[in-house]
Design an enzyme around this catalytic site. Structure first.
Site, PDB file in Angstrom:
ATOM      1  CB  CYS A 104      -0.919  -0.013   1.224  1.00  0.00           C
ATOM      2  SG  CYS A 104      -2.109   1.347   1.255  1.00  0.00           S
ATOM      3  CB  CYS A 105       3.778   2.270   2.053  1.00  0.00           C
ATOM      4  SG  CYS A 105       3.096   2.531   3.706  1.00  0.00           S
ATOM      5  CB  CYS A 185      -2.417   6.585   5.827  1.00  0.00           C
ATOM      6  SG  CYS A 185      -1.583   7.088   4.302  1.00  0.00           S
ATOM      7  CB  CYS A 188      -1.292   2.915   8.887  1.00  0.00           C
ATOM      8  SG  CYS A 188      -1.867   1.706   7.671  1.00  0.00           S
ATOM      9  CB  CYS A 211       5.850   4.980   4.492  1.00  0.00           C
ATOM     10  SG  CYS A 211       6.881   6.354   3.929  1.00  0.00           S
TER      11      CYS A 211
END
Length: 230
Positions: A104-105, A185, A188, A211
């Protein structure tokens, strides 16, 4: 020379002497970001500020960004967003953060930043040793993938950050008062309990602490920094 400079002096040299027109600041507009952004604005408020708008940020962060831009007179803030086609393939349901936070990062931060840094010879960020983890041995100057990376506040602790906020009457991130010491985010980021490290709320319950935009550097030694950035 570079390692011996104060944070304001390092920024002055970097923005005016070493990399004029070829340097950007990468800022999350998080709880400590106002300090670096204020210093940069004192030197050149038209310095490009790269902001990773992942699509998963708190609304409070977006509003804080707008507040700081207006308060500091920043004139070139660039929102870096993930490619919609990339997300449609890699994160169609928007829940990749739960299944694979590293992936995702990568799609929401690493790839957009790589694209946003194109054409810049150097960049500035606000990491500090007091954050702990992989940041404990942070130097003020690094070279990563052939690009100079400056960490002017590497040696600053919480007390110095607090004094700077107070001395310059800088606005605070609204989530700080709600227990968030470090804000990324929304899925997280978590509140931090008294006595915990500032970044303990990031990716809570996972081994992940970064990240991915801060890759392992080839640190410049003091002598090399003095020669190349003197």
């Amino acid at each position: 020379m570079a390692e011996s400079l104060s944070a304001p002096a390092l920024l002055e040299h970097a923005l005016r002497r070493w990399f004029p027109g070829e340097i950007a600041v990468v800022s999350s507009f998080g709880t400590e970001s106002a300090v670096m952004l204020h210093m940069v604005a004192q030197v050149n408020p038209a310095t490009p500020i790269l902001f990773l708008d992942t699509g998963k940020l708190f609304g409070e962060t977006l509003r804080y960004r707008d507040q700081l831009v207006d308060h500091l007179g920043l004139r070139d803030v660039r929102a870096l967003r993930p490619d919609p086609d990339d997300l449609a393939e890699a994160d169609a349901d928007g829940a990749l953060w739960a299944r694979g936070p590293d992936a995702c990062c990568h799609h929401r931060k690493v790839v957009p930043l790589e694209r946003g840094l194109t054409g810049f010879a150097a960049w500035i960020n606000g990491r500090k040793r007091h954050h702990g983890g992989l940041r404990q041995g942070l130097s003020s100057v690094e070279v990563v993938d052939g690009r100079v990376k400056l960490n002017p506040l590497a040696g600053w602790g919480r007390a110095e950050i607090e004094r700077y906020f107070e001395a310059h009457a800088l606005p605070r991130h609204p989530l700080e008062a709600d227990g968030f010491a470090s804000v990324g985010c929304m899925p997280c980021s978590d509140r931090v309990a008294p006595g915990e490290d500032a970044r303990a709320g990031r990716w809570r319950g996972r081994e992940k602490t970064e990240c991915g935009i801060h890759r392992a550097p080839h640190n410049l030694r003091r002598e090399a920094a003095g020669q190349s950035l003197g």
